[in-house]
Scaffold this active site. Structure first.
Site, PDB file in Angstrom:
ATOM      1  CB  SER A 118      -0.944  -0.002   1.198  1.00 55.75           C
ATOM      2  OG  SER A 118      -0.263  -0.157   2.403  1.00 55.75           O
ATOM      3  CG  HIS A 139      -2.810  -0.690  -2.856  1.00 59.11           C
ATOM      4  ND1 HIS A 139      -3.062   0.679  -2.558  1.00 59.11           N
ATOM      5  CD2 HIS A 139      -3.230  -1.265  -1.700  1.00 59.11           C
ATOM      6  CE1 HIS A 139      -3.548   1.058  -1.469  1.00 59.11           C
ATOM      7  NE2 HIS A 139      -3.454  -0.092  -0.566  1.00 59.11           N
ATOM      8  CG  ASN A 189      -2.586   4.080   1.573  1.00 60.92           C
ATOM      9  OD1 ASN A 189      -3.736   4.367   2.338  1.00 60.92           O
ATOM     10  ND2 ASN A 189      -2.224   2.853   1.160  1.00 60.92           N
TER      11      ASN A 189
END
Length: 295
Positions: A118, A139, A189
């Site tokens: 991630s 991901h 993220n």
């Protein structure tokens, strides 16, 4: 592409194995622990049962999905005939580099190697191999069987052919692949973790309580889950790890983890998986354990 190997039977690994198997691929699910494999297969079975009960799939689809998965504790045997290997081990650079070094030595030359990381650099992971052009990021989002997005991360040397193959493969799974380049945190993220970190800072500075912060974001911003509840669901240790990767990569103080997050992780308050984070999950975990004894 017919044969898929998935490394890691945890939350992400068993979810990835589930979606590939349900789409008709033969899947080898690999973990060093037989207990982890058993738990992973149990989770897949329960998720399939839930889908059957809701009328999403028929019983024969559940049975064929489970029949498409074989478990292994030996890496070499598990990846022997794989066209694609998806690594879903813990978010630890040293572990991932060793896995990819080993995979490069034991997999066939045409095998594509993917990581579900991630935040960790695909370029750095690929450098552990002699086939960086065949290394890519896949991901998946949690929970994998439900969430549509797959973030496809191109390393510096990832080939166009491999990228297009993985994009098309993701579509075969019923997912929506989105191609991004290899920078710390990628897209998901890089945007999500500073928001979660800011929510923790807001709590740390006593601007509002846990439920109040989450309520503002759910009702005011139409988020399905508040950022503190989401952090518990992801795992506070994972959130801390991702923030550290971005802080190290960008050297920008806006990615520095909140001291409260650091302290909670050191205290073992990791969220849902530990039974306590910003919320208390201990009673629900006890109920799950009791229910499992009668299932």
């Amino acid at each position: 592409m017919k044969n898929i190997a998935v490394i890691g039977a945890g939350t992400m690994g068993n979810g990835i194995a589930h979606v590939f198997a349900q789409s008709g691929f033969k899947v080898n699910l690999i973990d060093i622990s037989q207990d982890s494999l058993d738990r992973g297969m149990s989770t897949i079975g329960k998720n399939l049962d839930r889908m059957v009960s809701k009328g999403v799939i028929e019983e024969d689809v559940k049975n064929s999905t489970l029949g498409n998965i074989t478990t292994f504790t030996d890496l070499k045997n598990g990846v022997q005939n794989a066209d694609l290997v998806v690594e879903a081990a813990t978010e630890n650079l040293k572990i991932k580099l060793q896995i990819f070094k080993d995979l490069d030595e034991i997999c066939a030359a045409n095998t594509i190697l993917a990581s579900n990381t991630s935040s960790i650099s695909i370029t750095q992971i690929a450098a552990a191999t002699q086939r960086p052009y065949k290394v890519i990021g896949m991901h998946f989002m949690n929970p994998v069987p439900i969430m549509k997005l797959v973030e496809i991360i191109r390393g510096y040397s990832t080939s166009n052919e491999v990228t297009q193959t993985i994009m098309e493969l993701s579509r075969q799974l019923g997912k929506t692949p989105t191609e991004v380049n290899d920078y710390p945190g990628f897209v998901a993220n890089r945007i999500l973790m500073p928001m979660i970190n800011e929510a923790i800072e807001t709590l740390y500075n006593q601007v509002a309580g846990v439920k109040e912060i989450d309520t503002v974001m759910k009702l005011g911003m139409a988020h399905p889950m508040g950022p503190l509840q989401l952090a518990d669901f992801i795992g506070l240790d994972i959130c801390l790890s991702i923030l550290n990767v971005m802080y190290d990569g960008f050297k920008n103080p806006k990615y520095a983890p909140c001291p409260l997050l650091v302290n909670m992780v050191m205290a073992g308050k990791l969220g849902v998986k530990s039974g306590e984070g910003f919320y208390d999950y201990s009673e629900s975990r006890k109920a799950e354990k009791v229910a499992s004894q009668f299932s």
